[in-house]
Design an enzyme around this catalytic site. Structure first.
Site, short mmCIF file in Angstrom:
data_model
loop_
_atom_site.label_atom_id
_atom_site.label_comp_id
_atom_site.label_asym_id
_atom_site.label_seq_id
_atom_site.Cartn_x
_atom_site.Cartn_y
_atom_site.Cartn_z
N ASP A 245 45.46 45.43 42.59
CA ASP A 245 46.26 46.03 41.37
C ASP A 245 47.37 47.11 41.65
O ASP A 245 47.98 47.11 42.83
CB ASP A 245 45.29 46.71 40.69
CG ASP A 245 45.57 46.59 39.08
OD1 ASP A 245 46.52 47.28 38.73
OD2 ASP A 245 45.04 45.62 38.45
N ASP A 254 34.82 60.25 38.51
CA ASP A 254 34.11 59.25 37.83
C ASP A 254 34.14 58.03 38.61
O ASP A 254 33.59 57.07 38.08
CB ASP A 254 34.18 59.26 36.38
CG ASP A 254 33.16 59.03 35.82
OD1 ASP A 254 31.90 58.79 36.43
OD2 ASP A 254 33.22 58.52 34.57
N ASN A 291 26.04 60.25 34.95
CA ASN A 291 26.14 61.30 35.71
C ASN A 291 26.72 62.39 34.70
O ASN A 291 27.46 63.36 35.09
CB ASN A 291 27.46 61.22 36.75
CG ASN A 291 28.54 60.37 36.09
OD1 ASN A 291 28.75 60.03 35.22
ND2 ASN A 291 29.69 60.72 36.96
N VAL A 295 32.63 57.75 31.54
CA VAL A 295 32.43 56.38 31.15
C VAL A 295 31.29 55.76 32.13
O VAL A 295 31.26 56.41 33.08
CB VAL A 295 33.66 55.41 30.91
CG1 VAL A 295 34.52 55.72 29.85
CG2 VAL A 295 34.35 55.54 32.44
N ASN A 374 48.23 37.28 28.89
CA ASN A 374 48.16 37.85 27.51
C ASN A 374 49.37 37.29 26.62
O ASN A 374 49.81 37.95 25.82
CB ASN A 374 48.56 39.34 27.64
CG ASN A 374 47.38 39.87 28.54
OD1 ASN A 374 46.16 39.61 28.51
ND2 ASN A 374 47.71 41.02 29.30
N ALA A 384 46.47 32.05 38.60
CA ALA A 384 44.86 31.72 38.11
C ALA A 384 44.89 30.36 37.95
O ALA A 384 43.48 29.95 38.04
CB ALA A 384 44.88 32.36 36.70
N SER A 455 43.44 41.81 31.25
CA SER A 455 43.37 42.62 32.49
C SER A 455 42.11 43.59 32.30
O SER A 455 41.51 43.90 33.41
CB SER A 455 44.62 43.71 32.57
OG SER A 455 45.85 43.18 33.04
#
Length: 588
Positions: A245, A254, A291, A295, A374, A384, A455
């Site tokens: 990416d 996080d 934690n 998220v 998309n 793909a 994505s």
């Protein structure tokens, strides 16, 4: 006047109907309203695959079968077979489950206090005194219910079970026993969603993709079954998911990030950051969980490897992409997540992905996951569409719809691509995830609440694959793909049908095999690593323990002492199996 009278009578009649279903609690009736489109079913474990196939052919939705376990009782009856249970939904479910002879028990779901609850085959009876055992045995025999045993800690409480041969289901039997006035209490086993927080991360309640409680205007239960999946695995510290990416923040508080990373533009480490997209994708996979921060990721114990690429017009792109994929393959990545598409078809890029699929993981192959795109188009483009071993992922929303400009989420400017290349679907709208820290990302702060697109869908499948490999690292990439496809849920008002070239169940042009089910996929992956322990022709005269993934017992006699059977998956008890009075059998 006649209309008014009729209306009053109708209300009274409706209230009367609603009160016909109830159970007793502290001397009062708790009302239940029966649902006609959802049932709890029980079958023998050996028949569960056959039952699942029949339900699928009938167009009914069902949850993954789970082994039935009744622990914590001093057993009266060992039974002769292990059983498995499932929830089944559909307009014809009542007739279908009642007429299926391989289903040994079925019961409706109900609405209780505004919530949907199920009813198992179990009910519990409390004796007024130990002398009430004879009354219990007589009534159980009369109504063809089985006494499983007495509770180890509260010996006046007994567990009983029903089958289709019983006078009624567990609700009716509990009421019958209590209303006989012979017992202190009798309660059915109401299956409610007894929740922990699942995760304590402050934004978890907004992560509908992991646990959909109808937030964001969605449909409860339309999620990837994360909370159940995490009871089986949260990933593995040694398992790495490469995220090809824009690069992600390796120091995000996080994010569980690998110490290895790579920048394709400079062919150096560490990776760089060319945009916000990569940090959002990585968070879906390996954001830290429990934690008390931000998220939860799907595989929080695993690590994401950052492969940074500068998207847009750029010379040498094919070689840069190829180098990034080869770096991941050569440096221990098990899964490669690709939330991107476009560019000219390239043999060089194809070779890099072929290396990953065939040489990664010491020849078992890296699992390669791609976003479908998309454009709201029936065409899925390169890369793909370049290799049938890729898992190609479309986007669905919180209402069990393919994401389109008219779907319920209100995002009118895009839709997920679909068509013959599509394999499965995953959540792709309104996804909370990690963001670049401070004001550098999509939003102010360290998180974005509405990441979207295929994505976002692609990392949900990559994370699921990581969970699967953490419980069974010997799976090939093809086996991982087959399991993900074959366990996906048939959601929404879509027709799934047998399709040429699609060998992992029924398929649909808009959602593929359906919504990825992390729990069912991990469970099936784990079962593939299971070995069976055979315990047969044994006479038990002292305390004995048998442990295995699957335990198959036959022709055994427990004459004295206690036989404890612990199975991580399930236990099969075949006749002859005898537990003499005074001896004990405990199944864990």
């Amino acid at each position: 006047m006649k209309r008014i009278i009729f209306y009053i009578i109708l209300i009274i009649a409706s209230q009367s109907i609603m009160c016909q279903n109830y159970y007793w609690y502290k001397g009062a009736k708790i009302p239940l309203t029966e649902k006609s489109d959802k049932r709890f079913i029980l079958t023998t474990s050996s028949n569960s695959t056959q039952v699942a196939s029949t339900l699928q052919q009938q167009g009914l939705k069902y949850s993954a079968f789970q082994a039935m376990s009744i622990a914590g009782v001093n057993t009266y009856s060992a039974g002769t077979q292990s059983t498995s249970w499932s929830f089944v939904e559909g307009s014809t479910v009542q007739t279908a489950t009642a007429n299926n002879t391989t289903i040994i028990y079925e019961a409706p779901f109900y609405i209780m206090n505004g919530k949907e609850v199920g009813l198992s085959q179990i009910f519990y009876v409390k004796l007024k005194s130990s002398a009430g055992v004879n009354d219990l045995m007589n009534l159980a025999s009369l109504h063809k219910v089985e006494i499983v045993g007495e509770n180890k800690f509260m010996p006046l409480w007994f567990t009983l079970t029903c089958t289709k041969a019983s006078t009624g289901n567990a609700l009716k039997m509990a009421n019958l026993f209590f209303e006989s006035n012979k017992f202190a209490a009798a309660v059915p086993d109401i299956i409610d969603n007894i929740k922990t927080t699942c995760d304590n991360d402050p934004l978890f309640s907004s992560q509908w993709a992991l646990r959909n409680t109808a937030q964001k205007g969605g449909t409860s239960g339309i999620d990837i079954n994360y909370c159940n999946a995490k009871t089986l695995s949260t990933g593995s510290t040694s398992l790495v998911i490469a995220v090809f990416d824009t690069g992600f923040e390796l120091n995000h508080p996080d994010l569980n990030a690998s110490s290895l990373s790579y920048d394709t533009k400079t062919a150096t480490s560490p990776s760089k950051i060319y945009g916000h997209h990569g940090t959002a994708c990585a968070g879906i996979i390996t954001a830290k969980s429990n934690n008390s921060l931000g998220v939860s990721g799907i595989a929080p114990s695993s690590k994401s490897m950052s492969l940074s690429f500068q998207f847009g017009y750029s010379p040498n792109a094919a070689q840069e992409i190829s180098n990034g994929i080869n770096y991941a393959t050569n440096n221990g990545a098990s899964v490669i997540s690709n939330s991107w598409g476009g560019g000219a078809s390239s043999d060089m890029i194809d070779d890099a992905y072929t290396n990953a699929l065939t040489k990664g993981r010491n020849g078992l192959g890296c699992v390669v996951v791609f976003a479908a795109g998309n454009d709201n188009s029936g065409y899925i483009g390169y890369p793909a569409n370049s290799n049938p071993d890729f898992i190609v992922v479309g986007a669905m929303n919180q209402c069990a719809q393919r994401k389109s400009p008219t779907s319920c989420d209100g995002e009118t400017t895009w839709g997920g691509n679909y068509g013959t290349i599509l394999d499965v679907s995953a959540p792709g709208v309104l996804i909370p995830t990690t963001d670049r820290q401070g004001s550098a990302g999509y939003a102010t702060g360290d998180y974005v609440m509405n990441f979207n697109g295929t994505s976002a869908a692609c990392p949900h499948v990559a994370g699921t694959a990581a969970l699967m490999l953490s419980v069974n690292p010997s799976l090939t990439q093809k086996q991982v793909a087959d399991i993900i496809e074959s366990t996906s849920r048939k959601i929404g008002s879509y027709t799934y049908s047998t399709t040429s070239g699609r060998t992992n169940g029924t398929w649909n042009n808009e959602l593929g095999y359906g919504l990825v089910d992390a729990y069912a996929a991990v469970l099936k992956a784990k079962a593939g690593s299971c070995s069976t322990i055979t315990y047969s022709n044994q006479t038990v005269t002292a305390n004995t323990a048998v442990t295995g993934c699957i335990v198959n017992a036959a022709n055994d006699y427990v004459n004295s002492g206690k036989l404890t059977v612990t199975a991580t998956d399930y236990t099969i008890i075949n006749p002859i199996f005898e537990v003499k009075l005074g001896a004990e059998l405990e199944l864990k």
